[in-house]
Design a protein around this motif. Structure first.
Motif: not given
Length: 649
Positions: A366-374
Motif C-alpha cells: 500500500g506504499r508507493h515507492v521508487v525502486v533504483t538499481g545501482n
C-alpha cells in the motif's frame, strides 16, 4: 498510494518533491529539476556572503563581467545578473550604506561600482581612479562612515567614501601589483593588510593613510590571499602564497607566528576563516582543485579535503545556515559550490555513489515507492512521498544493471539482471529472492521489460548474446523459442499493446525495430529505423487513444524517432537528440514520454510530438529516468535520485 496533485492535462511544469542529493556540498544555480540552468559563463573570481530579507545569500563576480546573487537555502539565482563592468569582476564585498544593503565590486576595467542589492540597480556612476585593473575590495567603517578599500595592479591602495562616492585616500609602497586585501580593527584603529606579487605583506593605518612598520617578509612566492581573524585572543593575518605555504602573522607584534603550514599542492589563491565546533578554522584552496581546512589553534589540517571542483579554486567565503558553518567557493570550472563544514570535520569524506543504472516505481504494501538499481550496490527503495529510505536489498554478487517491477501472486517484486547473464526476482516487501534464478542467456543482459498475458506476469530480456527471451514469471518457463537471429547484441526492450496484443518492442543492433507478441516470442514485424543501420540503444513504448507508440534513439545519431507501431513505421521525431535515458507511460489516455539528454530532462506528448512544460535541469548527467501513471518524474543523477511532481497551469 499517491495520487496526482492535478489533472495531467493541465500540467505545465514540475517541481522537486524531494532529492537525496548529499548536503555535504552542492552546486549553486543548478537545483535538481530547475527549469532555468543559471551559471556563470566563465571562471568565478570572487564570492562573498550576506543576508537579504532575512535569507542567507552568496554574491559572486566572474570573468563573464557579471555580479550574481544566490539564495543559499534554495540554491537558486536571485533576480537577473548585475551588469555594467566591461571586464573581469575580480573583487567584491558587501556592506550597508544609509540603511540599504549594497555590494561594492571592482573590475579589470579599472572601475569600482556600487550596487543596491534589493533593487539590483547600480548606484551612481562608476568610481574611477585606478590606473589598472582592480584586484580586491573590502569594506569597513572610518570615523563612523562606510568606506571601501581597493587594491589594483597599479600598486596602489585606495579608500572610497561610499556615501559621497568619492576617493578619500591613496596609499603606495608595494613594488608590484597588489593581489590580496583584508581589513579589521586592531588596537582600536582600522587597518588594512595587503599582499603583493612583490612577495611582501604590508599593514596600513586607514585613518591616517600611513604604512605601519616595515613590510612582513618571508614568503618566497606571490602573496595571493590574505585574511584576518583572532587566535587565542590576538589578531592575526593569514596569508597564502604561490610557494604552497600558509603563514600566520601577529598584527600587534608584526611578526610571523611559527613555521609555515604546508600540505597544499600548488598555488594558494583563496582563503577564509570561520568557527567549527568552537575551533577557529581556516579554509584555503587553489591550484589543486581542493579546499582544505586548518585548525588555527593547533596549526594542523582538519578533516577531509573538500573535493568537487574540477578546476582551480579562486574564491571562498563563509557564513552560517541554521547554525551550521558553510563555505561557498568559486572556481575556474565556472561553478559555485556550497559545503557543510561540520560534516567534513565530523566524518570522513563518503565514497562516491555509484551511478543509478535503472529506476522504476512500485506499490509495496500500500506504499508507493521508487525502486533504483545501482549495479553492484543492489536495490534501494525510497518512499515516493517523503524520500525516506524504505528498504535496501543486498543482491550480493548479483549485479543490477537493468530493473523492472511487477506483481506476482499478490506480491510486489523486482526483476533484475546484469553482467552475470542471470535474471532474478526479489520480494520488495521482504527483501528476499523469489524462486530460482532464470538462466539461459550466455552474455550480459542489457534490456528488460515486464507485462502481463492472460493475467500472468511475463518478463522480456534482451542480451549481448544476440537473443531475446520471454519468461513466464509465475513458473520460470520460457515462452516460445529465444530469438537469436541477430548477428550482434540486442540492447533495448520495452512492452506495450499493439492491436490488442501484449507485445515486446525490441531495438536491434542493426538499427531495426522488432515487434514480438508475448504469447509466442516470434517476430511479426521488423522495421528499419532510417538511422542508417546504427544500433538502437534506447526504446520506450506507450499506448493511448487506440494508438501504440514507441520512441527510439540510436548510437551516434542525434534523432529520437517516434514510431506508430500499428502502422509499423517511423512517423516523425522529437526535437531532442543524443539521449542518455528514455521512458514512457500512459496518463489519462495520453501517451507520454520522458527523455534525458545529459543533464536535461524533457517530457513529450507522443501523439503530437510536442514538449510538455519546460526543460528541467540537473546538476549532473541523468543516467536513469522514469515517469509513473500519476505524472511523477523520477530522475537519477550522479548516484542521486529526485522525484518531481506535476504542477497545474
Amino acid at each position: 498510494m499517491i495520487t496526482a496533485q492535478t489533472a495531467f492535462a493541465d500540467t505545465t511544469a514540475w517541481r522537486v518533491r524531494w532529492t537525496n542529493e548529499p548536503t555535504r556540498h552542492r552546486e549553486l544555480g543548478v537545483p535538481a529539476g530547475a527549469s532555468v540552468h543559471n551559471r556563470h559563463q566563465a571562471r568565478i573570481w570572487v564570492v562573498t556572503t550576506a543576508t537579504l530579507d532575512g535569507r542567507p545569500v552568496a554574491i559572486s563576480g566572474s570573468a563573464d563581467r557579471t555580479v550574481r546573487i544566490w539564495d543559499l537555502l534554495s540554491g537558486e539565482q536571485v533576480g537577473d545578473p548585475l551588469t555594467g563592468h566591461a571586464d573581469v569582476v575580480g573583487a567584491l564585498d558587501v556592506t550597508t550604506v544609509e540603511g540599504r544593503p549594497v555590494a561594492v565590486s571592482g573590475g579589470w576595467d579599472e572601475t569600482v561600482r556600487i550596487w543596491d542589492l534589493l533593487s539590483g540597480e547600480q548606484i551612481g556612476d562608476p568610481l574611477t581612479g585606478h590606473l589598472n585593473g582592480v584586484t580586491t575590495v573590502a569594506t569597513t567603517m572610518i570615523d563612523g562612515r562606510p568606506v571601501a578599500v581597493t587594491t589594483g595592479f597599479d600598486r596602489t591602495v585606495r579608500v572610497w567614501d561610499l556615501v559621497e562616492r568619492r576617493q578619500v585616500a591613496e596609499m603606495t609602497g608595494h613594488a608590484d601589483g597588489l593581489s590580496s586585501l583584508a581589513v579589521a580593527v586592531v588596537d582600536d584603529r582600522p587597518v588594512a593588510v595587503t599582499g603583493s606579487t612583490d612577495r611582501t605583506v604590508r599593514i596600513w593605518d586607514l585613518a591616517t593613510g600611513q604604512q605601519i612598520g616595515d613590510p612582513l617578509t618571508g614568503n618566497t612566492g606571490i602573496v595571493f590571499p590574505v585574511t584576518i581573524t583572532a587566535v587565542d585572543g590576538r589578531p592575526v593575518a593569514i596569508t597564502g602564497s604561490s610557494d604552497e605555504t600558509v603563514r600566520t602573522w601577529d598584527l600587534i607584534d608584526r611578526r610571523q607566528i611559527g613555521e609555515p603550514m604546508t600540505g597544499h599542492e600548488g598555488v594558494l589563491s583563496t582563503m577564509a576563516t570561520t568557527t567549527v565546533d568552537g575551533r577557529p578554522v581556516l579554509i584555503a584552496g587553489g591550484q589543486d582543485d581542493l579546499l582544505r581546512m586548518w585548525d588555527l589553534a593547533t596549526r594542523e589540517l582538519l578533516g577531509a579535503p573538500l573535493a568537487g571542483h574540477t578546476g582551480w579554486v579562486l574564491s571562498v567565503a563563509t557564513t552560517t545556515i541554521d547554525g551550521r558553518p558553510v563555505a561557498i567557493s568559486g572556481s575556474t570550472d565556472c561553478t559555485l559550490r556550497m559545503w557543510d563544514l561540520a560534516q567534513y570535520v565530523e566524518t570522513p569524506a563518503p565514497a562516491a555513489r555509484r551511478p543509478v543504472r535503472a529506476v522504476t516505481t512500485a506499490l509495496v504494501g500500500g506504499r508507493h515507492v521508487v525502486v533504483t538499481g545501482n549495479g553492484d550496490d543492489g536495490i534501494q527503495l525510497w518512499d515516493t512521498a517523503s524520500g525516506a529510505p524504505a528498504r535496501a536489498i543486498d543482491t550480493g554478487d548479483d549485479p543490477v544493471d537493468v530493473l523492472a517491477t511487477a506483481e506476482l501472486d499478490g506480491r510486489a517484486v523486482a526483476v533484475t539482471a546484469g553482467a552475470d547473464h542471470t535474471i532474478r526476482t526479489w520480494d520488495l516487501a521482504l527483501g528476499t529472492p523469489v524462486g530460482a534464478p532464470l538462466t539461459g542467456h550466455t552474455s550480459p543482459v542489457s534490456g528488460i521489460a515486464v507485462a502481463a498475458t492472460d493475467g500472468a506476469p511475463v518478463v522480456v530480456t534482451a542480451s549481448h548474446d544476440k537473443s531475446v527471451r520471454v519468461w513466464n514469471l509465475t513458473d520460470g518457463t520460457q515462452i516460445g523459442p529465444p530469438r537469436a537471429r541477430d548477428r550482434r547484441w540486442v540492447r533495448a526492450a520495452a512492452t506495450t499493446t499493439v492491436d490488442g496484443r501484449p507485445t515486446a518492442v525490441i531495438g536491434n543492433r542493426n538499427g531495426t525495430l522488432s515487434l514480438r507478441p508475448l504469447t509466442t516470442n516470434r517476430d511479426i514485424a521488423r522495421v528499419a529505423s532510417g538511422a542508417g543501420g546504427k544500433p538502437i540503444l534506447h526504446v520506450a513504448a506507450a499506448t493511448a487513444g487506440g494508438r501504440s507508440f514507441a520512441i527510439t534513439s540510436s548510437e551516434q545519431d542525434e534523432t529520437v524517432r517516434r514510431w506508430d507501431l500499428a502502422d509499423q513505421d517511423v512517423t516523425g521525431s522529437l526535437a531532442v537528440g543524443y539521449v542518455t535515458a528514455v521512458a514512457a507511460t500512459t496518463i489519462d489516455d495520453r501517451a507520454v514520454a520522458v527523455t534525458a539528454v545529459l543533464a536535461e530532462v524533457q517530457v513529450w506528448d507522443l501523439a503530437t510530438r510536442e514538449q510538455i512544460g519546460p526543460t528541467m535541469n540537473f546538476p549532473e548527467t541523468v543516467t536513469a529516468v522514469t515517469i509513473d501513471p500519476q505524472g511523477l518524474i523520477i530522475a537519477c543523477f550522479a548516484g542521486n535520485t529526485a522525484v518531481l511532481t506535476p504542477l497545474p497551469g
